[in-house]
Design a protein around this motif. Structure first.
Motif, PDB file in Angstrom:
ATOM      1  N   ALA A 115       0.822  -1.202   0.000  1.00  0.00           N
ATOM      2  CA  ALA A 115       0.000   0.000   0.000  1.00  0.00           C
ATOM      3  C   ALA A 115       0.862   1.260   0.000  1.00  0.00           C
ATOM      4  N   LEU A 116       1.944   1.259   0.759  1.00  0.00           N
ATOM      5  CA  LEU A 116       2.837   2.419   0.779  1.00  0.00           C
ATOM      6  C   LEU A 116       3.498   2.640  -0.571  1.00  0.00           C
ATOM      7  N   ALA A 117       3.815   1.574  -1.256  1.00  0.00           N
ATOM      8  CA  ALA A 117       4.377   1.704  -2.604  1.00  0.00           C
ATOM      9  C   ALA A 117       3.344   2.337  -3.533  1.00  0.00           C
ATOM     10  N   ASP A 118       2.091   1.924  -3.395  1.00  0.00           N
ATOM     11  CA  ASP A 118       1.026   2.524  -4.200  1.00  0.00           C
ATOM     12  C   ASP A 118       0.844   3.996  -3.852  1.00  0.00           C
ATOM     13  N   VAL A 119       0.916   4.325  -2.572  1.00  0.00           N
ATOM     14  CA  VAL A 119       0.772   5.721  -2.155  1.00  0.00           C
ATOM     15  C   VAL A 119       1.823   6.589  -2.835  1.00  0.00           C
ATOM     16  N   ALA A 120       3.055   6.126  -2.854  1.00  0.00           N
ATOM     17  CA  ALA A 120       4.130   6.889  -3.496  1.00  0.00           C
ATOM     18  C   ALA A 120       3.831   7.097  -4.974  1.00  0.00           C
ATOM     19  N   ALA A 121       3.402   6.034  -5.645  1.00  0.00           N
ATOM     20  CA  ALA A 121       3.115   6.129  -7.075  1.00  0.00           C
ATOM     21  C   ALA A 121       1.899   7.020  -7.336  1.00  0.00           C
ATOM     22  N   MET A 122       0.870   6.882  -6.513  1.00  0.00           N
ATOM     23  CA  MET A 122      -0.334   7.685  -6.713  1.00  0.00           C
ATOM     24  C   MET A 122      -0.085   9.154  -6.434  1.00  0.00           C
ATOM     25  N   HIS A 123       0.708   9.445  -5.405  1.00  0.00           N
ATOM     26  CA  HIS A 123       1.032  10.847  -5.113  1.00  0.00           C
ATOM     27  C   HIS A 123       1.788  11.467  -6.291  1.00  0.00           C
ATOM     28  N   GLU A 124       2.730  10.730  -6.830  1.00  0.00           N
ATOM     29  CA  GLU A 124       3.488  11.239  -7.984  1.00  0.00           C
ATOM     30  C   GLU A 124       2.558  11.469  -9.168  1.00  0.00           C
ATOM     31  N   LEU A 125       1.642  10.545  -9.393  1.00  0.00           N
ATOM     32  CA  LEU A 125       0.689  10.689 -10.489  1.00  0.00           C
ATOM     33  C   LEU A 125      -0.195  11.914 -10.283  1.00  0.00           C
ATOM     34  N   GLU A 127       0.563  14.598  -8.593  1.00  0.00           N
ATOM     35  CA  GLU A 127       1.392  15.787  -8.803  1.00  0.00           C
ATOM     36  C   GLU A 127       1.537  16.096 -10.287  1.00  0.00           C
ATOM     37  N   GLN A 128       1.682  15.065 -11.084  1.00  0.00           N
ATOM     38  CA  GLN A 128       1.844  15.253 -12.522  1.00  0.00           C
ATOM     39  C   GLN A 128       0.570  15.742 -13.196  1.00  0.00           C
ATOM     40  N   ARG A 129      -0.586  15.353 -12.631  1.00  0.00           N
ATOM     41  CA  ARG A 129      -1.859  15.636 -13.295  1.00  0.00           C
ATOM     42  C   ARG A 129      -2.709  16.681 -12.584  1.00  0.00           C
ATOM     43  N   GLY A 130      -2.112  17.401 -11.650  1.00  0.00           N
ATOM     44  CA  GLY A 130      -2.811  18.505 -11.020  1.00  0.00           C
ATOM     45  C   GLY A 130      -3.897  18.109 -10.035  1.00  0.00           C
ATOM     46  N   LYS A 131      -3.739  16.953  -9.408  1.00  0.00           N
ATOM     47  CA  LYS A 131      -4.682  16.511  -8.395  1.00  0.00           C
ATOM     48  C   LYS A 131      -3.960  16.384  -7.055  1.00  0.00           C
ATOM     49  N   THR A 132      -4.717  16.139  -5.995  1.00  0.00           N
ATOM     50  CA  THR A 132      -4.142  16.027  -4.657  1.00  0.00           C
ATOM     51  C   THR A 132      -4.543  14.695  -4.047  1.00  0.00           C
ATOM     52  N   LEU A 133      -3.577  13.989  -3.479  1.00  0.00           N
ATOM     53  CA  LEU A 133      -3.854  12.739  -2.801  1.00  0.00           C
ATOM     54  C   LEU A 133      -4.199  13.007  -1.339  1.00  0.00           C
ATOM     55  N   VAL A 134      -5.303  12.427  -0.883  1.00  0.00           N
ATOM     56  CA  VAL A 134      -5.692  12.472   0.525  1.00  0.00           C
ATOM     57  C   VAL A 134      -5.455  11.083   1.096  1.00  0.00           C
ATOM     58  N   ALA A 135      -4.582  10.983   2.086  1.00  0.00           N
ATOM     59  CA  ALA A 135      -4.308   9.702   2.727  1.00  0.00           C
ATOM     60  C   ALA A 135      -5.191   9.576   3.961  1.00  0.00           C
ATOM     61  N   ARG A 159       5.024  10.477   9.310  1.00  0.00           N
ATOM     62  CA  ARG A 159       6.369  10.867   8.879  1.00  0.00           C
ATOM     63  C   ARG A 159       6.663  10.326   7.484  1.00  0.00           C
ATOM     64  N   HIS A 160       6.259   9.089   7.236  1.00  0.00           N
ATOM     65  CA  HIS A 160       6.479   8.489   5.921  1.00  0.00           C
ATOM     66  C   HIS A 160       5.713   9.267   4.847  1.00  0.00           C
ATOM     67  N   LEU A 161       4.471   9.596   5.138  1.00  0.00           N
ATOM     68  CA  LEU A 161       3.664  10.353   4.177  1.00  0.00           C
ATOM     69  C   LEU A 161       4.235  11.744   3.943  1.00  0.00           C
ATOM     70  N   ALA A 162       4.690  12.375   5.001  1.00  0.00           N
ATOM     71  CA  ALA A 162       5.283  13.709   4.871  1.00  0.00           C
ATOM     72  C   ALA A 162       6.532  13.665   3.999  1.00  0.00           C
ATOM     73  N   ALA A 163       7.321  12.613   4.163  1.00  0.00           N
ATOM     74  CA  ALA A 163       8.540  12.478   3.351  1.00  0.00           C
ATOM     75  C   ALA A 163       8.216  12.313   1.874  1.00  0.00           C
ATOM     76  N   LEU A 164       7.071  11.703   1.592  1.00  0.00           N
ATOM     77  CA  LEU A 164       6.642  11.549   0.195  1.00  0.00           C
ATOM     78  C   LEU A 164       6.111  12.849  -0.388  1.00  0.00           C
ATOM     79  N   GLY A 165       5.707  13.766   0.485  1.00  0.00           N
ATOM     80  CA  GLY A 165       5.130  15.026   0.031  1.00  0.00           C
ATOM     81  C   GLY A 165       3.620  15.074   0.105  1.00  0.00           C
ATOM     82  N   VAL A 166       2.995  14.067   0.723  1.00  0.00           N
ATOM     83  CA  VAL A 166       1.540  14.062   0.872  1.00  0.00           C
ATOM     84  C   VAL A 166       1.124  15.235   1.757  1.00  0.00           C
ATOM     85  N   ARG A 167       0.107  15.958   1.324  1.00  0.00           N
ATOM     86  CA  ARG A 167      -0.243  17.210   1.997  1.00  0.00           C
ATOM     87  C   ARG A 167      -1.547  17.159   2.789  1.00  0.00           C
TER      88      ARG A 167
END
Length: 285
Positions: A115-125, A127-135, A159-167
């Motif tokens: 799930a954390l691997a997916d979170v990283a990929a989804m957050h990046e996606l 960011e690229q497409r102008g959307k925001t991930l809510v964890a 802390r893990h989410l913050a390091a990924l840039g999740v807002r």
């Protein structure tokens, strides 16, 4: 206070399929109220959540021309996130990241590591497409499985989410287990420690415990609250049949008491509540 209305959470567990036209009409009534965000649907397997198999069709019928409300869709994996990217109307993707290994497997058929691997990929996606991930940190206030839990566990995930840039991180009381004594210190610790993150409260509750939960989160600095008109929905694993979503009516009452503006059109809210009674009937608390 920022209010997020969650008809998706209210609908998803219902056995009888709500016709697409009925869903669409109800969601359009909610869009006229002026909530900050509408958690309107999900892009998950129709086998897992058959009630929401028509999310794309519902989205096509929404009138977004005269609303300030942003749309949030729940996804359970990267595939769902990739599907959601096709819809520019959607501002937020919500992902249920559990601090309980058992619930993560039950809810999204993943390990926490996956799930954390997916979170990283989804957050990046996003960011690229102008959307925001809510964890959504589900089981954020404890779990019934005996899996490790404590403020330090929730802080480590944050802390893990913050390091990924999740807002945006919403602490989620999946089974209604939270109390003021668990809510207050958790928000009081996390909010100042992670100023770059907007923290939300997705609290399930019984009719007699809602106030202490909202007040504890508010006094600890939380200003983002999820609710559902009538308290519909909640987790089917909750032992108390009265446990449901936080009633939006109660959030509005609390906001008025503490002098917090919500910006909602109360006439439109009254209309939407009447619509909810037509959709959910006797289930309205």
């Amino acid at each position: 206070m920022k209010l997020i209305e969650c008809p998706r959470d209210a609908m998803q567990g219902l056995t009888d399929f709500i016709p697409t036209a009925t869903k669409t009409a109800y969601l359009n009534s909610l869009l006229r109220v002026g909530f900050d965000t509408l958690d309107f649907g999900s892009f998950v397997s129709p086998k897992a959540i058959p009630q929401l198999r028509d999310t794309a069709e519902v989205l096509a019928g929404l009138d977004l021309s005269q609303t300030r409300t942003k749309l949030l869709a729940i996804v359970a994996n990267r595939r769902g996130a990739e599907t959601a990217m096709d819809y520019p109307e959607i501002s937020y993707l919500g992902f249920p990241l559990s601090v309980s290994e058992t619930f993560q497997r039950r809810n999204t058929n993943q390990t926490i590591a996956e799930a954390l691997a997916d979170v990283a990929a989804m957050h990046e996606l996003c960011e690229q497409r102008g959307k925001t991930l809510v964890a959504y940190l589900s089981m954020g206030f404890g779990n019934p499985y005996g899996d490790p839990w404590g403020p330090e566990t929730v802080a480590a995930f944050t802390r893990h989410l913050a390091a990924l840039g999740v807002r945006v991180v919403a602490l989620s009381d999946t089974i209604g287990a939270s109390t003021a004594d668990t809510i207050r210190p958790l928000f009081a610790e996390l909010i100042p420690a992670f100023p770059q993150i907007e923290f939300g409260a997705h609290l399930h509750t019984t009719p007699g415990t809602w106030r202490e939960k909202v007040q504890a989160a508010y006094e600890a600095g939380c200003r983002r609250f999820d609710g559902a008109i009538g308290g519909i929905g909640g987790c089917p694993m909750a032992a108390d049949e009265l446990t449901g979503n936080m009633p939006t009516e109660n959030l509005l009452s609390f906001a008025a008491e503490v002098g917090e503006p919500t910006g909602l059109d109360m006439a439109a809210f009254a209309w939407a509540r009447d619509e909810a009674a037509g959709v959910f009937g006797a289930a309205i608390h």
